[in-house]
Design an enzyme around this catalytic site. Sequence first.
Site, PDB file in Angstrom:
ATOM      1  N   SER A   1      -6.601   1.801   0.686  1.00  0.00           N
ATOM      2  CA  SER A   1      -6.734   0.748   1.728  1.00  0.00           C
ATOM      3  C   SER A   1      -8.209  -0.018   1.136  1.00  0.00           C
ATOM      4  O   SER A   1      -8.238  -0.344   0.026  1.00  0.00           O
ATOM      5  CB  SER A   1      -7.115   1.339   3.310  1.00  0.00           C
ATOM      6  OG  SER A   1      -7.387   0.127   4.139  1.00  0.00           O
TER       7      SER A   1
ATOM      8  N   ASP B   1      -0.223   0.183   4.504  1.00  0.00           N
ATOM      9  CA  ASP B   1      -1.310   1.041   4.230  1.00  0.00           C
ATOM     10  C   ASP B   1      -1.256   2.287   3.670  1.00  0.00           C
ATOM     11  O   ASP B   1      -0.655   2.998   4.601  1.00  0.00           O
ATOM     12  CB  ASP B   1      -2.438   0.821   5.392  1.00  0.00           C
ATOM     13  CG  ASP B   1      -3.840   0.951   5.064  1.00  0.00           C
ATOM     14  OD1 ASP B   1      -4.201   2.379   4.264  1.00  0.00           O
ATOM     15  OD2 ASP B   1      -4.788   0.397   5.532  1.00  0.00           O
TER      16      ASP B   1
END
Length: 318
Positions: free
Chosen positions: A45, A186
Amino acid sequence: MAVCTILSIDGGGIRGVIPAKLLAEIERRTGKRIAELFDFIAGTSTGGILAVGLTQPSPTGQLQYSAADLIELYAKEGASIFHHSFWHAVEAIGNLTGPKYDGDGARAVFEKYFGATTLKQSKTRLMVTSYDIERRSPIFFKSWRAQNEPGADFRMSDVARATSAAPTYFPPVQLTNGNDRYALVDGGVFANNPTMCVLADAKKLFPADTEFFVVSLGTGNADRPIPFDDAKGWGLAEWAHPLIDVLIDGVSDTVDYEVQELVPDGNYFRFQTDLAPSIQEMDDTHPSTIEQLKACADQMIARRAGDLSTVCAALMRT
């Protein structure tokens, strides 16, 4: 004995300012760029965005960005990354029937900073995590694999989008490479702290007698309690955002425990700090919040000065 150096960076949205600040301090103390100090850099991320930036080549083949440059990326571009149009907010009914942000701002920022550079051009070994929601499988973007397999090479700007497409915040990212198609979110849904992932690959790639020196960076503990009396009546809508925080925090702490058990004392350093409730949101890009995150990082740097000195000395010896 050969020493392999590993850097791992957690996810956490705008809180990536914290590891970026610590990395800038390492660069200041050593006089070297992060990609010159580590054999592997991994990120999830926001940590994946930092990892991409730290390994990005310039047009002349040098390293494009310092850690200090990436702090400025958050300060200057954070509001653009976490941006949605009025009409998107209307169509999503705020955040009830669609992602909070449309992703267009993130795409523009990553293309601006990372351009057409691809994984195989990384200046050191790079690993970035994502998750394929159609295959229901973790995806690991690996620069060393991209150098040997054309089908594993992706634009770094696309890698940054894929690793940071947090469910409920951003829409999934669809990438194609040849005949392969990926529907990605993610990497924090399974590896917000990717230290074990990169350590496993490093052990596979390096000889058995290699010693591993691991530095793992958190983005701050978001540890606001969830009162039992509130949660006992929650359904899907109420659990959506709190559950993401619980998963992220729990996974990161579990990996920290695992690495402590596997890597000898003195060869593993985890830098993490507690956050005030006012700066725990992953998408709060207000300038005052960013300044508070910087201050929080400075406090950790001062508190862990001895460990930082040890880390820098060890990195300069390798």
